[in-house]
Design a protein around this motif. Structure first.
Motif, short mmCIF file in Angstrom:
data_model
loop_
_atom_site.label_atom_id
_atom_site.label_comp_id
_atom_site.label_asym_id
_atom_site.label_seq_id
_atom_site.Cartn_x
_atom_site.Cartn_y
_atom_site.Cartn_z
N ASP A 316 0.87 -1.18 0.00
CA ASP A 316 0.00 0.00 0.00
C ASP A 316 0.90 1.23 0.00
OD1 ASP A 316 -1.75 2.08 0.48
OD2 ASP A 316 -2.99 0.93 1.87
N LEU A 317 1.33 1.63 -1.19
CA LEU A 317 2.30 2.71 -1.31
C LEU A 317 1.74 4.05 -0.84
CD1 LEU A 317 3.83 1.85 -4.81
CD2 LEU A 317 4.76 1.32 -2.55
N LYS A 318 0.46 4.27 -1.05
CA LYS A 318 -0.14 5.54 -0.64
C LYS A 318 -0.09 5.69 0.87
CE LYS A 318 -4.37 8.29 -1.15
NZ LYS A 318 -5.74 8.33 -1.74
N LEU A 319 -0.52 4.67 1.59
CA LEU A 319 -0.50 4.73 3.06
C LEU A 319 0.94 4.82 3.57
CD1 LEU A 319 -1.86 4.50 5.85
CD2 LEU A 319 -1.64 2.00 5.62
N PHE A 320 1.82 4.00 3.00
CA PHE A 320 3.21 3.98 3.44
C PHE A 320 3.85 5.36 3.31
CE2 PHE A 320 7.75 3.03 2.24
CZ PHE A 320 8.17 2.65 3.51
N ASN A 321 3.71 5.99 2.17
CA ASN A 321 4.32 7.30 1.95
C ASN A 321 3.65 8.38 2.80
OD1 ASN A 321 6.44 7.60 -0.49
ND2 ASN A 321 5.13 5.83 -0.85
N HIS A 322 2.34 8.30 2.96
CA HIS A 322 1.65 9.26 3.81
C HIS A 322 2.19 9.22 5.24
CE1 HIS A 322 -1.55 11.75 5.42
NE2 HIS A 322 -1.89 10.78 6.26
N GLN A 323 2.39 7.99 5.76
CA GLN A 323 2.87 7.86 7.13
C GLN A 323 4.34 8.25 7.25
OE1 GLN A 323 1.75 4.05 8.87
NE2 GLN A 323 -0.26 4.92 9.33
N LEU A 324 5.14 7.99 6.21
CA LEU A 324 6.54 8.42 6.23
C LEU A 324 6.64 9.94 6.35
CD1 LEU A 324 8.40 6.24 3.56
CD2 LEU A 324 8.51 6.04 6.05
N VAL A 325 5.85 10.64 5.56
CA VAL A 325 5.85 12.11 5.59
C VAL A 325 5.43 12.60 6.98
CG1 VAL A 325 4.75 14.20 4.69
CG2 VAL A 325 5.47 12.37 3.12
N LEU A 327 5.74 11.02 9.84
CA LEU A 327 6.80 10.72 10.80
C LEU A 327 7.96 11.70 10.68
CD1 LEU A 327 6.77 6.82 10.53
CD2 LEU A 327 6.25 8.15 12.58
N ILE A 328 8.38 11.99 9.46
CA ILE A 328 9.50 12.90 9.25
C ILE A 328 9.15 14.30 9.73
CG2 ILE A 328 10.85 14.06 7.44
CD1 ILE A 328 10.96 11.41 5.97
N GLN A 329 7.87 14.66 9.66
CA GLN A 329 7.44 15.96 10.14
C GLN A 329 7.24 16.01 11.65
OE1 GLN A 329 3.94 16.53 7.70
NE2 GLN A 329 5.07 17.66 6.13
N VAL A 335 0.91 2.66 13.12
CA VAL A 335 1.32 1.87 11.96
C VAL A 335 0.57 0.54 11.98
CG1 VAL A 335 3.60 2.93 11.79
CG2 VAL A 335 3.30 0.90 13.22
N PRO A 336 0.28 0.00 10.80
CA PRO A 336 -0.46 -1.26 10.74
C PRO A 336 0.41 -2.45 11.10
CG PRO A 336 0.17 -0.58 8.53
CD PRO A 336 0.59 0.53 9.46
N VAL A 337 -0.23 -3.56 11.36
CA VAL A 337 0.44 -4.84 11.54
C VAL A 337 -0.26 -5.84 10.63
CG1 VAL A 337 0.97 -6.73 13.13
CG2 VAL A 337 1.10 -4.35 13.92
N LYS A 353 6.71 7.51 16.92
CA LYS A 353 7.03 8.90 16.65
C LYS A 353 8.54 9.00 16.46
CE LYS A 353 6.41 13.60 18.37
NZ LYS A 353 5.86 14.46 19.47
N VAL A 354 8.96 9.83 15.55
CA VAL A 354 10.38 9.96 15.25
C VAL A 354 10.83 11.38 15.60
CG1 VAL A 354 12.16 9.82 13.47
CG2 VAL A 354 10.21 8.26 13.40
N GLU A 355 11.83 11.47 16.46
CA GLU A 355 12.37 12.77 16.84
C GLU A 355 13.38 13.23 15.80
OE1 GLU A 355 11.22 14.37 19.33
OE2 GLU A 355 10.03 12.75 20.23
N PRO A 356 13.65 14.54 15.73
CA PRO A 356 14.69 15.03 14.81
C PRO A 356 16.02 14.31 15.06
CG PRO A 356 13.45 16.87 15.70
CD PRO A 356 12.99 15.65 16.46
#
Length: 521
Positions: A316-325, A327-329, A335-337, A353-356
């Motif tokens: 699911d590339l749409k969901l994957f990329n949406h969540q990457l953006v 997280l980076i922000q 996230v799914p399992v 959550k990803v910190e800087p």
């Protein structure tokens, strides 16, 4: 029409010169088959060696490894190889093809073969034959030159019309039709990053004092096996630390994408990279691409109508990329399992959550493909290619394909962890390889770093695990031919008994067991 180069007679791989003395089931093999590819390549290699003796008398030919859509070969003579030398060599090979000279098989007593190769200065073969259990050796003769090759040949040079040579300092590339396009010559493809990894493997071989299987056996028999294991593993650890340093120095990179073919050791590599990044003061967060599979009924199908789980569209590339953006922000996301039993995505409240400054480690076969992460700028990504690029060959004229090492790894792992028979693994292997040809190999040169997961000693360890599994493949199975080749190949290796010397975090532990528990939270 693809060139026919061999046959299966009642399930057994045979040369075209094999006599039929009774009613038999015969299946002809062309260049569109794995066996046909090996036989054609092997025969071309002997043709090149014979032509080299005519054009560059006294020069030594070393068949190295696959590269640039062909086979990389070095020729060592009194002076460096030139582009003119390669042109003359190709012309001589074509003259020998037009002459349609036979490849004659002979059976020599082992001691006579050893004396012959000693006289020819092929000390690598002399070393190898010290450990041969049988008292004879099948050799081939072409236009007066006798040599040993691990496997069958075509009947004559006239079968070898499709090839070309490409000068590639300090050697050359031998190009020939590939399995998936068996009637046309592929174009040379420059692969400088992959070539650099092979050169590094050669340097490692010099450090370890292992040039071929014979020298490996010498070290094992002389009791230096444990030291060989320790140095090999130290080289791996140092390389992983260097890659971690590259990532640490690249302040812009937020995604670390790790890709590689089947049984390359990606999982263990990712775990060890995680530790090295922690040593550097970073706190990586991991995401599994497997959790982004689409539901089973939405999975694309291949040409045979089977689910194609290795297609990029299986994610699911749409969901994957949406969540990457997100997280980076700095956003927190759930996230799914993926539930593999149900073939469906589930949501169990796993939030991250990803910190800087925290890199995201993402392992999966599509990691090098820009289509996986189109929403993320290139400068935010660090790509790593992992593969088992075999460091040693049987001897100068007989290479060990990297695919054979990976197949043996997978046979052992599938038996240990998935209760799968060697026959099943071998039968699935062509499909796996086709997926790699489509989804991984075209993107190798996109990598920012490459890691060679091969261990020079590993086949001496895998031997005891793989041999009994291969022996169980029935003689009437389509997998029998491949199993027989692998068994004959493993027979050349002396076993390394000091398995307890292998560290718990070794790449090899991913396949033979006693692996460490997960070291990634």
């Amino acid at each position: 029409i693809a060139q026919v180069v061999a046959a299966r007679v009642n399930g057994e791989l045979r040369e075209l010169t094999y006599p039929l003395t009774e009613d038999s089931t015969v299946e002809f093999l062309d260049l569109g088959t794995d066996d046909g590819q090996r036989i054609y390549t092997r025969s071309l290699s002997f043709l090149l060696i014979r032509a080299t003796q005519d054009v560059l008398p006294g020069a030594a030919v070393s068949i190295e490894h696959s590269l640039g859509n062909g086979l990389y070969i070095e020729i060592h003579g009194d002076s460096p190889l030139t582009e003119e030398d390669v042109a003359v060599l190709e012309m001589r090979m074509k003259e020998l093809v037009e002459a349609d000279l036979p490849f004659r098989k002979k059976r020599l007593p082992l001691h006579q073969a050893q004396q012959l190769f000693q006289k020819q200065g092929q000390t690598d073969k002399v070393r190898l034959l010290k450990y041969r259990a049988k008292d004879y050796l099948n050799v081939y003769e072409l236009d007066g030159l006798v040599d040993y090759f691990f496997g069958y040949m075509v009947p004559s040079t006239g079968f070898l019309r499709l090839f070309t040579l490409h000068f590639n300092l300090p050697g050359l590339i031998l190009l020939f039709p590939k399995k998936y396009s068996p009637t046309v010559l592929p174009k040379y493809q420059d692969q400088p990053k992959l070539a650099a990894v092979f050169r590094e493997a050669e340097r490692w071989g010099e450090i370890l004092e292992v040039a071929d299987v014979g020298s490996l056996n010498d070290l094992i028999v002389s009791g230096h096996g444990p030291e060989l294991v320790r140095i090999s593993e130290a080289l791996h650890e140092k390389k992983i630390a260097q890659i971690a340093d590259q990532i640490t120095a690249n302040r812009e990179a937020r995604l670390v994408l790790i890709a590689g073919p089947s049984s390359s050791g990606k999982t263990t590599f990712t775990q060890r990279l995680y530790i090295q990044l922690r040593v550097n003061g970073l706190r990586p967060v991991t995401i599994s691409l497997d959790d982004y599979f689409v539901d089973r009924e939405a999975t694309p199908r291949d040409e045979a109508g089977q689910y194609d789980f290795e297609a990029l569209e299986a994610l699911d590339l749409k969901l994957f990329n949406h969540q990457l953006v997100q997280l980076i922000q700095g956003d927190e996301v759930e996230v799914p399992v993926f539930d593999f039993k149900r073939g469906a995505r589930t949501w169990v409240g796993r939030r991250i959550k990803v910190e800087p400054g925290q890199p995201l480690l993402i392992e999966g076969i599509h990691g090098l493909n820009e289509r996986l992460t189109p929403s993320i700028p290139k400068d935010k990504k660090f790509k790593i290619y992992v593969s088992a690029l075999t460091q040693l060959n049987v001897d100068r004229h007989n290479r060990i394909p990297t695919t054979d090492t990976r197949l043996l790894r997978r046979i052992v792992r599938d038996s240990k962890y998935r209760s799968a028979q060697a026959e099943d693994t071998i039968m699935r292997w062509p499909s796996v390889r086709w997926g790699e040809e489509r989804n991984i190999f075209p993107f190798q040169e996109e990598a920012d770093a490459m890691f060679n997961s091969a261990l020079v000693y590993e086949l001496a360890i895998l031997k005891k695990y793989a041999e009994p599994l291969l022996a169980q493949v029935p003689g009437d199975s389509p997998a029998y031919s491949q199993a027989k080749i692998l068994r004959k190949f493993l027979a050349y290796f002396q076993p390394l008994e000091e398995e307890d010397e292998i560290p718990r975090n070794s790449i090899l532990r991913e396949f033979i067991g006693h692996a460490p528990g997960s070291i990634i939270p």
